[in-house]
Design an enzyme around this catalytic site. Structure first.
Site, PDB file in Angstrom:
ATOM      1  CE  LYS A   1      75.095 -65.215 -41.661  1.00 27.66           C
ATOM      2  NZ  LYS A   1      75.920 -66.444 -41.732  1.00 27.66           N
TER       3      LYS A   1
ATOM      4  CG  ASP B   1      79.676 -65.667 -42.074  1.00 23.90           C
ATOM      5  OD1 ASP B   1      80.685 -65.173 -42.602  1.00 23.90           O
ATOM      6  OD2 ASP B   1      78.610 -65.857 -42.692  1.00 23.90           O
TER       7      ASP B   1
ATOM      8  CE  LYS C   1      75.988 -64.845 -45.305  1.00 29.75           C
ATOM      9  NZ  LYS C   1      77.017 -65.883 -45.056  1.00 29.75           N
TER      10      LYS C   1
END
Length: 236
Positions: free
Chosen positions: A158, A95, A188
């Site tokens: 995300k 991430d 996400k």
């Protein structure tokens, strides 16, 4: 890339969507070990931990880690080195935080260059998520950041690190990202997700993964709803 298909809210098993997260700077290797055991006990599929504390044995769980975390204000070469080292340490997913200053300056060339440098070193069989820190952005900035992330080959966009004072995931941001990236890039939601009601609202808005640190408390809501908690979770 993981399956981005969204279940309906009725009977949703949040365990298969949660990245059980422990990223506080003072955390120890012993605490990460306990975190992994808790994830197994809760029947989860994935843990998200600091890159320097990736567990040697995750016992079949997918391991998520971060790069450029939490500010994104790192030289792209530093982010790339973090991303390159992570798989060798055992990470399955990375991430990455965007260069938030470049986003706020609308320097979209710099944003894309930063993402390209990292995507180039992440093996295609590994998952790359791009954290855009949506609570700190205007709708137009969310749209452009999401577009560039998708164009650069991100598997997920995300919402948040969970560390920015502007806040974490919101239903409106998740819905906007999902609309922009379409069905081929996942979303996400992360940051401030503490209840089943919040989680389900984010799933209904378009999230297919959830970053959660207070997972046990959230899943207690599942138990109250009659959803079984704990036990084996199927692999990705």
């Amino acid at each position: 890339m993981s399956d981005h298909a969204l279940p309906t809210s009725a009977g949703v098993d949040l365990r298969v969507m949660i990245d059980h997260t422990l990223l506080t700077p003072e955390v120890t290797a012993v605490e990460v070990g306990a975190h992994v055991r808790e994830a197994i006990d809760l029947g989860l599929r994935a843990v998200c931990v600091r890159p320097t504390l990736i567990p040697a044995d995750a016992y079949g769980l997918r391991v998520v880690t971060v790069c450029g975390f939490p500010s994104g204000a790192h030289d792209s070469r530093v982010k790339a080195l973090e991303a390159e080292l992570a798989p060798s340490r055992g990470a399955d997913e990375i991430d990455m935080v965007v260069d938030l200053g470049a986003v706020k300056s609308h320097d979209w060339i710099a944003v894309r260059r930063d993402l390209d440098v990292v995507r180039a070193v992440v093996p295609r069989e590994k998952t790359l998520k791009v954290i855009i820190e949506s609570a700190a952005l205007s709708d137009d900035e969310i749209i452009r950041s999401s577009e560039i992330g998708a164009e650069a080959g991100a598997d997920y966009i995300k919402t948040s690190t969970g560390y920015h004072p502007a806040g974490g995931a919101s239903v409106s941001a998740v819905a906007l990202i999902a609309r922009v990236v379409g069905p081929h890039v996942g979303v996400k939601a992360s940051g401030g997700i503490r209840t089943r009601a919040q989680a389900i609202a984010l799933v209904n808005a378009g999230a297919s993964r959830l970053g959660v640190s207070s997972t046990r408390a959230l899943l207690a809501d599942d138990a109250a709803e009659g959803v079984p908690v704990g036990g084996d979770a199927a692999s990705y």
